[in-house]
Design a protein around this motif. Structure first.
Motif, PDB file in Angstrom:
ATOM      1  N   ARG A 448      26.372  22.028 -12.640  1.00 28.61           N
ATOM      2  CA  ARG A 448      27.348  22.680 -13.524  1.00 28.61           C
ATOM      3  C   ARG A 448      26.845  22.724 -14.963  1.00 28.61           C
ATOM      4  O   ARG A 448      26.964  23.750 -15.653  1.00 28.61           O
ATOM      5  CB  ARG A 448      28.686  21.933 -13.450  1.00 28.61           C
ATOM      6  CG  ARG A 448      29.808  22.597 -14.234  1.00 28.61           C
ATOM      7  CD  ARG A 448      31.052  21.733 -14.214  1.00 28.61           C
ATOM      8  NE  ARG A 448      30.823  20.467 -14.905  1.00 28.61           N
ATOM      9  CZ  ARG A 448      30.902  20.329 -16.231  1.00 28.61           C
ATOM     10  NH1 ARG A 448      31.180  21.373 -16.996  1.00 28.61           N
ATOM     11  NH2 ARG A 448      30.692  19.158 -16.776  1.00 28.61           N
ATOM     12  N   ILE A 449      26.269  21.620 -15.430  1.00 27.43           N
ATOM     13  CA  ILE A 449      25.743  21.583 -16.804  1.00 27.43           C
ATOM     14  C   ILE A 449      24.578  22.556 -16.954  1.00 27.43           C
ATOM     15  O   ILE A 449      24.444  23.250 -17.972  1.00 27.43           O
ATOM     16  CB  ILE A 449      25.321  20.151 -17.159  1.00 27.43           C
ATOM     17  CG1 ILE A 449      26.540  19.221 -17.169  1.00 27.43           C
ATOM     18  CG2 ILE A 449      24.603  20.109 -18.491  1.00 27.43           C
ATOM     19  CD1 ILE A 449      26.204  17.769 -17.389  1.00 27.43           C
ATOM     20  N   GLU A 451      24.122  25.314 -15.306  1.00 29.55           N
ATOM     21  CA  GLU A 451      24.657  26.674 -15.360  1.00 29.55           C
ATOM     22  C   GLU A 451      25.284  26.967 -16.723  1.00 29.55           C
ATOM     23  O   GLU A 451      25.140  28.062 -17.259  1.00 29.55           O
ATOM     24  CB  GLU A 451      25.698  26.845 -14.253  1.00 29.55           C
ATOM     25  CG  GLU A 451      25.104  26.817 -12.846  1.00 29.55           C
ATOM     26  CD  GLU A 451      26.193  26.838 -11.781  1.00 29.55           C
ATOM     27  OE1 GLU A 451      27.373  26.832 -12.158  1.00 29.55           O
ATOM     28  OE2 GLU A 451      25.842  26.866 -10.582  1.00 29.55           O
ATOM     29  N   GLN A 452      25.979  25.974 -17.298  1.00 31.31           N
ATOM     30  CA  GLN A 452      26.558  26.175 -18.627  1.00 31.31           C
ATOM     31  C   GLN A 452      25.477  26.372 -19.681  1.00 31.31           C
ATOM     32  O   GLN A 452      25.606  27.215 -20.571  1.00 31.31           O
ATOM     33  CB  GLN A 452      27.446  24.995 -18.992  1.00 31.31           C
ATOM     34  CG  GLN A 452      28.722  24.903 -18.166  1.00 31.31           C
ATOM     35  CD  GLN A 452      29.572  23.713 -18.568  1.00 31.31           C
ATOM     36  OE1 GLN A 452      29.137  22.854 -19.351  1.00 31.31           O
ATOM     37  NE2 GLN A 452      30.776  23.640 -18.033  1.00 31.31           N
ATOM     38  N   ALA A 455      24.113  29.849 -19.315  1.00 35.80           N
ATOM     39  CA  ALA A 455      25.023  30.843 -19.883  1.00 35.80           C
ATOM     40  C   ALA A 455      25.034  30.785 -21.403  1.00 35.80           C
ATOM     41  O   ALA A 455      25.064  31.815 -22.084  1.00 35.80           O
ATOM     42  CB  ALA A 455      26.438  30.611 -19.328  1.00 35.80           C
ATOM     43  N   SER A 456      24.994  29.557 -21.963  1.00 36.18           N
ATOM     44  CA  SER A 456      24.952  29.420 -23.421  1.00 36.18           C
ATOM     45  C   SER A 456      23.679  30.025 -23.990  1.00 36.18           C
ATOM     46  O   SER A 456      23.705  30.701 -25.027  1.00 36.18           O
ATOM     47  CB  SER A 456      25.068  27.938 -23.803  1.00 36.18           C
ATOM     48  OG  SER A 456      24.939  27.775 -25.193  1.00 36.18           O
TER      49      SER A 456
END
Length: 848
Positions: A448-449, A451-452, A455-456
């Protein structure tokens, strides 16, 4: 009826402990009963030995305490003797210092007094008078001082001679002691710095060298040194003088406290911890270790204890082995249950033989539900069963991936999570593979991190790509780009040549090239920050011919993601702004020329009247000469005089026309070093014409020794002419009496914000500025005149501010009524150029 016999009741206080002990003994196992039976005689022997040791220890401790109290009392007495001796010398030196501060002693008198003190006190080796600049004014020393410790008059104290103590004496304004250790050439000395002060002024110090050995020989009482080994030490325990103490550490044997060293030390005030006096008593009594009776009892007790211990050593070893096995098993089980990584063991047939608590917690299945199961396992998702079965067959065949495999795992409640599994062979103690060991880690949160972050990063890159500025990052000394946004690629392409070209044209100071280094260490690691530019961000405007654009280039140094030093360049297109600025400059120049033409147009009648006078005089002279020549009534001398007068009038008219022509002539702005007096005179020549027409008296003051100004003289003359013309119009509009119709011009330097400026002020005797006019005074196209255009004062302020100056206006009051107005402006000076006027000039001209 016969009386029954009396029965004596047992004492409950005596029977209760015995009954409790019997019950406790019966509850013990036979092994523990045997252990206590063996330990009872051992405990009795140890208690007996402890009682003997306690008796001997008590007697010995009392003896040691009495000896220590005696040593402490005598050493403190010795410390008091040394303290009083130092304080007595200190008081004499402070009195000597007061005489020096009061100018009662000179260097020669100081030398005499010092020699007297050296002869009187043998513990003083030398005295010096040192001034506030640490130069020796006078110095006296004994023969005991070495050549390196003697101070020559006029020499300067160095760091070894107490520079730190000198500064402390200066700052604390009290005597300071410093201790210099013993070296191969110089003995140990104690230095005293007595400050010299004349009220609040520091005059230096009286510098005294004490011999530490002399302090010991003359300060320690002889009766004390006879009973103890007295010695002086520094704060670190280094021996300085006296009797060297014998090394009496703990005695060898069973009792380390049997023969302690009876010693005591205390700091010598006022020196403090820098000088310690230590005394150690000579040994006068035997220690406990030397007692034969004690050793006899100790030997018998040890033999008895050894014989008892030997009886149960075998049983104790068996018990220890059993406890070690239980502890090892418990530790391994606790370690497996406390791990956050799930562990699973498969046999060679693919059957689960072991799972730990973490594996059960991750999947939600208990250990009995998993052990013994074969594929498909209950924690496999239904959609991935075929794929996971293929992966399991590959694992059983030994085709393992070193980085592990990522898979989805189903919990008991049917929820899924991401996991990574690592498989390795399970080898037993004989080196034979018995199965496969698998470790499972929950990677849902890291995914999850990740992927974040992705995206960032995508959002950040999108923002940079959409910026209307070119952004590029390149390493120092390299020819490759670390980053370039879309606009940079559009302008310069992908190579780093555009980045280097922008840096070169912007004139950014280059960082020094790093030297080659070995290994994989970054060559810019540890680069000193003082080599970076003083400004964090460098900015410059450059023109790129290939793009036909003006760019504002900003650069800064930054640490890249790998820790290396890089340079970022941000280039913004400012072509439209530059074009607008150039057009504004052209319009401003046109406005200045138009203002000068308007000013001369408004002064046309005055100029015509001024020119009419010399032209009328020339006409009269010419007509008179023609008439007299025709009548033959003029001689050569009279004719020559008339022609000279005619020439003067023509020259006067020519000067007026030349001044007007140079004022209104269109020219490019040219800032040069200009003399203030010349600019004032040029402006006054034109202003006097207008003031004479309006019957206004003009006076001006020009201060002497004024520096030149870096200005455009025509523009400054234009400002002065506008202010003088406006002042004359204000005086005329006020309808003042003739005696009050005057305008004053004052030019003088002044200090403003720690710099020198030249202030020009024009004062009139009009009615001042109304409040509504003051609020809009410099507004463009605003005028109180019926035929005014409203650009004069606005243009004047723009001219002054373009020369880094400021313009102000304020009214003058006589009571509550305004009696005039003052317009002033100042311009910064060029400090290197100064005027050489001799006297102030106060000139009053009647221009009516």
């Amino acid at each position: 009826m016969p009386t029954p016999p009396l029965r004596l009741a047992a004492d409950p206080l005596k029977t209760m402990p015995l009954a409790k002990f019997q019950r406790w003994w019966r509850r013990l196992t036979p092994q523990r009963q045997d252990r206590f039976a063996v330990l009872a005689p051992l405990a009795a022997v140890l208690l007996f030995l402890a009682a003997i040791a306690a008796a001997f220890s008590y007697l010995r401790l009392e003896e040691i305490e009495r000896e220590q109290e005696t040593v402490r009392r005598d050493i403190e007495y010795t410390q008091q003797r040394l303290r009083l001796r130092l304080l007595e010398r200190q008081e004499q030196l402070m009195h000597l210092g007061r005489e020096i501060s009061n100018r009662q002693l000179d260097a020669e008198d100081f030398t005499g007094r010092a020699e007297a003190m050296l002869s009187q006190y043998p513990d003083i080796l030398g005295m010096s008078w040192v001034d506030e600049r640490r130069r020796v004014t006078a110095s006296v020393g004994t023969a005991s001082l070495s050549a390196t410790q003697l101070r020559a008059i006029g020499s300067t104290l160095g760091a070894p001679e107490g520079e730190d103590s000198f500064n402390k004496a200066r700052g604390q304004e009290q005597p300071i002691y410093a201790q210099i250790g013993e070296t191969f050439e110089n003995p140990a000395v104690l230095q005293l710095h007595v400050p010299l002060r004349d009220r609040a002024r520091f005059l230096g110090v009286v510098f005294v060298d004490y011999s530490v050995d002399g302090l010991f020989r003359y300060g320690v009482p002889s009766e004390v040194s006879a009973r103890y080994a007295i010695s002086l030490h520094d704060a670190r325990g280094k021996f300085l003088a006296g009797a060297r103490p014998t090394a009496r550490g703990p005695a060898t044997g069973l009792m380390p406290w049997a023969s302690p060293a009876n010693a005591y030390e205390v700091p010598v005030s006022p020196v403090g911890n820098g000088l310690m006096v230590r005394g150690q008593a000579y040994r006068t009594s035997l220690g406990l270790i030397d007692s034969a009776l004690f050793w006899l009892v100790a030997a018998l007790s040890a033999m008895t204890a050894w014989m008892l211990i030997a009886n149960w050593r075998h049983s104790r070893r068996r018990l220890q082995a059993q406890q070690a096995l239980l502890s090892e098993t418990s530790f391994r089980r606790a370690m497996e249950n406390s791990m956050l990584t799930g562990m699973r063991a498969l046999d060679l047939q693919g059957r689960i033989t072991y799972v730990n608590a973490a594996f059960c917690q991750m999947t939600g299945w208990s250990e009995p539900e998993l052990v013994g199961r074969t594929a498909p396992f209950p924690y496999w998702p239904d959609a991935d069963t075929e794929h996971l079965s293929l992966r399991l067959r590959e694992e059983m065949a030994g085709k393992n991936t070193p980085g592990g495999i990522q898979m989805r795992v189903k919990r008991r409640d049917a929820t899924l999570f991401d996991a990574r599994m690592y498989v390795s062979p399970l080898i037993d103690a004989k080196g034979i593979q018995t199965g496969w060991m698998t470790s499972m880690t929950d990677i849902t949160e890291p995914n999850r991190i990740r992927e974040q972050l992705s995206a960032s990063h995508q959002r950040f890159t999108t923002v940079l790509e959409a910026l209307d500025a070119s952004i590029s990052v390149a390493p120092l000394g390299g020819d490759e780009l670390l980053f370039a946004n879309k606009l940079y690629r559009l302008w310069f392409g992908n190579p780093a040549g555009g980045h280097l070209r922008l840096v070169a044209q912007a004139g950014v100071p280059m960082m020094p090239q790093p030297q080659e280094s070995l290994g994989d260490v970054d060559v810019f690691a540890g680069l000193p920050t003082n080599l970076l530019p003083e400004s964090e961000v460098e900015s410059a405007e450059v023109y790129i011919e290939t793009l036909d654009k003006w760019l504002e280039v900003r650069t800064r140094y930054l640490s890249w993601v790998d820790g290396s030093l890089a340079q970022m360049v941000i280039a913004t297109d400012i072509t439209s702004r530059r074009v607008a600025e150039e057009q504004a400059a052209v319009q401003n120049e046109r406005a200045q020329n138009a203002s000068r033409l308007i000013t001369m147009g408004e002064m046309a009648s005055s100029v015509a009247h001024e020119l009419n006078q010399p032209l009328t005089a020339i006409n009269n002279y010419c007509n008179g000469m023609v008439s007299r020549i025709k009548a033959q009534q003029i001689n050569e001398k009279e004719l020559l005089g008339a022609l000279e007068k005619t020439a003067k009038q023509a020259q006067r008219a020519g000067q007026i026309i030349q001044r007007i022509r140079s004022f209104v002539k269109r020219s490019e702005p040219n800032r040069t070093l200009s003399e203030v007096a010349v600019m004032v005179d040029e402006a006054l020549e034109l202003a006097e014409i207008e003031l004479r027409r309006r019957n206004v008296r003009l006076s001006h003051y020009l201060a002497p020794h004024m520096p030149d100004l870096l200005v455009d003289p025509i523009l400054i003359e234009q400002v002065l002419l506008n202010l003088l013309k406006n002042a004359a119009e204000a005086v005329e509009a006020a309808q003042r009496p003739v005696a009050q119709r005057h305008v004053r011009l004052r030019v003088a330097p002044r200090r403003l914000n720690d710099r020198t400026v030249i202030e020009f002020s024009v004062t009139d005797s009009g009615r001042g500025l109304p409040p509504e006019v003051s609020a809009r005074l410099y507004e463009a196209f605003y005028s109180t005149k019926a035929d005014g255009m409203g650009i004069g004062l606005s243009l004047c302020r723009s001219i002054v501010e373009s020369h880094l100056g400021r313009m102000t206006a304020e009214n003058l009051y006589n009571g509550e009524d305004a009696s005039g107005c003052v317009f002033s402006f100042w311009l910064p000076c060029v400090e290197t150029a100064t005027k050489t006027n001799t006297e102030p000039q106060l000139i009053t001209k009647d221009t009516r």
